[in-house]
Design an enzyme around this catalytic site. Structure first.
Site, PDB file in Angstrom:
ATOM      1  N   ARG A 217     -16.098  16.607  19.144  1.00 26.90           N
ATOM      2  CA  ARG A 217     -16.046  18.022  19.552  1.00 26.90           C
ATOM      3  C   ARG A 217     -16.924  18.856  18.622  1.00 26.90           C
ATOM      4  O   ARG A 217     -17.415  19.903  18.991  1.00 26.90           O
ATOM      5  CB  ARG A 217     -14.614  18.532  19.611  1.00 26.90           C
ATOM      6  CG  ARG A 217     -13.956  18.628  18.286  1.00 26.90           C
ATOM      7  CD  ARG A 217     -12.644  19.340  18.307  1.00 26.90           C
ATOM      8  NE  ARG A 217     -12.158  19.244  16.935  1.00 26.90           N
ATOM      9  CZ  ARG A 217     -10.948  19.421  16.541  1.00 26.90           C
ATOM     10  NH1 ARG A 217     -10.019  19.714  17.406  1.00 26.90           N
ATOM     11  NH2 ARG A 217     -10.612  19.306  15.282  1.00 26.90           N
TER      12      ARG A 217
ATOM     13  N   LYS B   6       0.865  -1.197   0.000  1.00 27.36           N
ATOM     14  CA  LYS B   6       0.000   0.000   0.000  1.00 27.36           C
ATOM     15  C   LYS B   6       0.891   1.233   0.000  1.00 27.36           C
ATOM     16  O   LYS B   6       1.873   1.289   0.750  1.00 27.36           O
ATOM     17  CB  LYS B   6      -0.927   0.010   1.222  1.00 27.36           C
ATOM     18  CG  LYS B   6      -1.901   1.194   1.186  1.00 27.36           C
ATOM     19  CD  LYS B   6      -3.043   1.024   2.160  1.00 27.36           C
ATOM     20  CE  LYS B   6      -2.630   1.343   3.579  1.00 27.36           C
ATOM     21  NZ  LYS B   6      -3.796   1.319   4.489  1.00 27.36           N
TER      22      LYS B   6
HETATM   23  N1  LIG Z   1      -5.492   2.342  13.726  1.00 32.94           N
HETATM   24  C1  LIG Z   1      -5.613   2.422  12.424  1.00 32.94           C
HETATM   25  O1  LIG Z   1      -5.442   1.440  11.697  1.00 32.94           O
HETATM   26  C2  LIG Z   1      -6.025   3.727  11.816  1.00 32.94           C
HETATM   27  C3  LIG Z   1      -6.422   3.741  10.458  1.00 32.94           C
HETATM   28  C4  LIG Z   1      -6.925   4.947   9.929  1.00 32.94           C
HETATM   29  C5  LIG Z   1      -6.946   6.083  10.712  1.00 32.94           C
HETATM   30  N2  LIG Z   1      -6.475   6.038  12.004  1.00 32.94           N
HETATM   31  C6  LIG Z   1      -6.471   7.234  12.850  1.00 32.94           C
HETATM   32  O2  LIG Z   1      -7.789   7.407  13.359  1.00 32.94           O
HETATM   33  C7  LIG Z   1      -7.998   8.798  13.646  1.00 32.94           C
HETATM   34  C8  LIG Z   1      -9.325   9.223  13.033  1.00 32.94           C
HETATM   35  O3  LIG Z   1      -9.285   9.090  11.617  1.00 32.94           O
HETATM   36  P1  LIG Z   1     -10.525   9.615  10.742  1.00 32.94           P
HETATM   37  O4  LIG Z   1     -10.172   9.302   9.341  1.00 32.94           O
HETATM   38  O5  LIG Z   1     -11.795   9.142  11.324  1.00 32.94           O
HETATM   39  O6  LIG Z   1     -10.363  11.187  10.980  1.00 32.94           O
HETATM   40  P2  LIG Z   1     -11.520  12.293  10.900  1.00 32.94           P
HETATM   41  O7  LIG Z   1     -10.819  13.605  10.856  1.00 32.94           O
HETATM   42  O8  LIG Z   1     -12.489  11.964   9.831  1.00 32.94           O
HETATM   43  O9  LIG Z   1     -12.280  12.135  12.311  1.00 32.94           O
HETATM   44  C9  LIG Z   1     -11.709  12.500  13.541  1.00 32.94           C
HETATM   45  C10 LIG Z   1     -12.801  13.128  14.379  1.00 32.94           C
HETATM   46  O10 LIG Z   1     -12.272  13.393  15.682  1.00 32.94           O
HETATM   47  C11 LIG Z   1     -12.895  14.569  16.137  1.00 32.94           C
HETATM   48  N3  LIG Z   1     -12.123  15.170  17.245  1.00 32.94           N
HETATM   49  C12 LIG Z   1     -10.936  15.792  17.170  1.00 32.94           C
HETATM   50  N4  LIG Z   1     -10.562  16.198  18.405  1.00 32.94           N
HETATM   51  C13 LIG Z   1     -11.543  15.823  19.253  1.00 32.94           C
HETATM   52  C14 LIG Z   1     -11.747  15.969  20.646  1.00 32.94           C
HETATM   53  N5  LIG Z   1     -10.848  16.603  21.411  1.00 32.94           N
HETATM   54  N6  LIG Z   1     -12.870  15.461  21.195  1.00 32.94           N
HETATM   55  C15 LIG Z   1     -13.794  14.837  20.425  1.00 32.94           C
HETATM   56  N7  LIG Z   1     -13.666  14.682  19.093  1.00 32.94           N
HETATM   57  C16 LIG Z   1     -12.547  15.151  18.510  1.00 32.94           C
HETATM   58  C17 LIG Z   1     -12.938  15.475  14.901  1.00 32.94           C
HETATM   59  O11 LIG Z   1     -13.881  16.521  15.045  1.00 32.94           O
HETATM   60  C18 LIG Z   1     -13.291  14.469  13.813  1.00 32.94           C
HETATM   61  O12 LIG Z   1     -14.679  14.407  13.574  1.00 32.94           O
HETATM   62  C19 LIG Z   1      -6.771   9.525  13.106  1.00 32.94           C
HETATM   63  O13 LIG Z   1      -5.886   9.782  14.178  1.00 32.94           O
HETATM   64  C20 LIG Z   1      -6.166   8.533  12.128  1.00 32.94           C
HETATM   65  O14 LIG Z   1      -4.775   8.740  11.960  1.00 32.94           O
HETATM   66  C21 LIG Z   1      -6.047   4.884  12.555  1.00 32.94           C
END
Ligand SMILES: NC(=O)c1ccc[n+]([C@@H]2O[C@H](COP(=O)([O-])OP(=O)(O)OC[C@H]3O[C@@H](n4cnc5c(N)ncnc54)[C@H](O)[C@@H]3O)[C@@H](O)[C@H]2O)c1
Length: 324
Positions: free
Chosen positions: A166, A71
């Site tokens: 948030r 990937k």
């Molecule tokens: N573990 C894995 O395999 C994996 C894979 C993909 C993404 N991720 C991680 O998951 C996280 C989320 O990804 P996403 O694509 O859903 O992002 P996204 O930006 O679509 O969603 C994140 C959400 O978190 C909210 N948020 C931010 N700060 C906050 C707070 N203090 N309190 C409450 N809500 C809050 C934002 O408003 C947003 O809606 C990222 O950190 C990403 O890197 C992990």
């Protein structure tokens, strides 16, 4: 011989969450049985562009057949405002391990979201004491939708969702679309299963909010310095990781390990070790899955998507390597 090119729409047409859950569960098990190879992720930093590329190769063998691929995915957080482009875009190249022929090139953005949600579903399946009546989502962004779908795939529509963000409008939108209600982070953290998917770098979930018999899927921390949970949750929970190097480098445990307050030897095992029965946890007590996202999850799902697209004649066949 032709290479199958699959757009995001093609991937969407042939992929399902149950397919992803099944593929990811098998991939974790294969890795635990020593039937898969996964060199560390390669990071290519682009400080001038405030972004990076990541290359994630892997091979999975075993009874389910052999697959390999890589990937190529990025993180450019400023993309939406600068170029009107998504901040994360992925491409998957699936190759035949026996002769290296490129079987497929496909969009990997949806694949990533599916396999990430699926990992949480698999973790809940193997780490929850019983089917959850409530599932809380801390963060109601892109991933939350897939985390919800994975729990539906594993448990059915038997739980009430509590969505927090948030940006309360996002939480309300998801609650309206998927069923359930919007609530505070504290309310979401008090559910039977808690899924966190925010990019925060300081804990937003307090220990006191999480029940002693809950299961937590900590999905958001996937880079150094990222941390969503009060470290006391890690100290009190039976922590299951996806893979030790990645977890230490970028998982929920990365900050407490860096601070010297947590050590890898406290971890109860990997999800693959739990699935294969090599390690056990007390499912009636607090459990936590720390996910960073593994290349084997992508390979396993890409292979299923390729098989489904080939069977359903979806996608564009191209003589990519010029065999005539
Ligand atoms: N573990 C894995 O395999 C994996 C894979 C993909 C993404 N991720 C991680 O998951 C996280 C989320 O990804 P996403 O694509 O859903 O992002 P996204 O930006 O679509 O969603 C994140 C959400 O978190 C909210 N948020 C931010 N700060 C906050 C707070 N203090 N309190 C409450 N809500 C809050 C934002 O408003 C947003 O809606 C990222 O950190 C990403 O890197 C992990």
């Amino acid at each position: 011989m032709r290479t199958l090119v699959l757009s995001r729409r093609d991937v969407e047409a042939v992929s399902t969450m149950p397919m992803a859950v099944d593929a990811v569960e098998e991939a974790f098990a294969a890795y635990a049985r020593g039937e898969a190879e996964m060199p560390p992720k390669v990071y290519l930093d682009l400080p001038d562009h405030e972004g990076d590329f990541r290359a994630m190769p892997s091979r999975i063998g075993g009874a389910g057949g052999e697959v390999a691929g890589v990937k190529w995915v990025n993180s450019h957080p400023k993309n939406p405002e600068r170029f009107g482009l998504p901040s994360v875009m992925g491409l998957y190249v699936l190759s035949d391990p026996k002769n290296a022929f490129p079987l497929a090139v496909m969009d990997a953005t949806l694949l990533t979201a599916l396999r990430t949600g699926a990992a949480a579903g698999v973790a809940s399946k193997h780490l929850c004491g019983s089917a959850p009546k409530t599932v809380g989502f801390v963060g109601s962004g892109v991933q939350a939708r897939f985390l919800h779908a994975a729990h539906v795939a594993v448990f059915g529509h038997t739980f009430a969702g509590v969505f927090a963000d948030r940006d309360t409008a996002l939480a309300e939108k998801l609650a309206h679309e998927l069923g359930g209600r919007a609530g505070t982070v504290e309310e979401a953290a008090g559910c039977d299963v808690v899924c966190t998917s925010t990019p925060v770098r300081h804990p937003i979930v307090q220990r006191a909010w999480v029940r002693n018999d809950a299961h937590v899927n900590a999905m958001g921390a996937d880079g150094p310095g990222k941390q969503e949970l009060d470290p006391q949750i890690l100290f009190d929970a039976q922590v299951v990781i996806d893979e030790s190097h990645q977890a230490e480098h970028s998982g929920e445990i990365n900050v407490p390990i860096h601070d010297g307050t947590y050590a890898l030897d406290r971890v109860a095992g990997t999800l693959g070790q739990i699935i294969t029965g090599q390690r056990k946890v007390d499912r009636s007590a607090l459990t936590l899955f720390d996910s960073t996202g593994l290349a084997i999850q992508d390979a396993a799902l890409a292979a299923r998507i390729f098989a489904a697209a080939s069977a359903q004649k979806v996608g564009l066949e191209v003589d990519l390597v010029g065999l005539g």
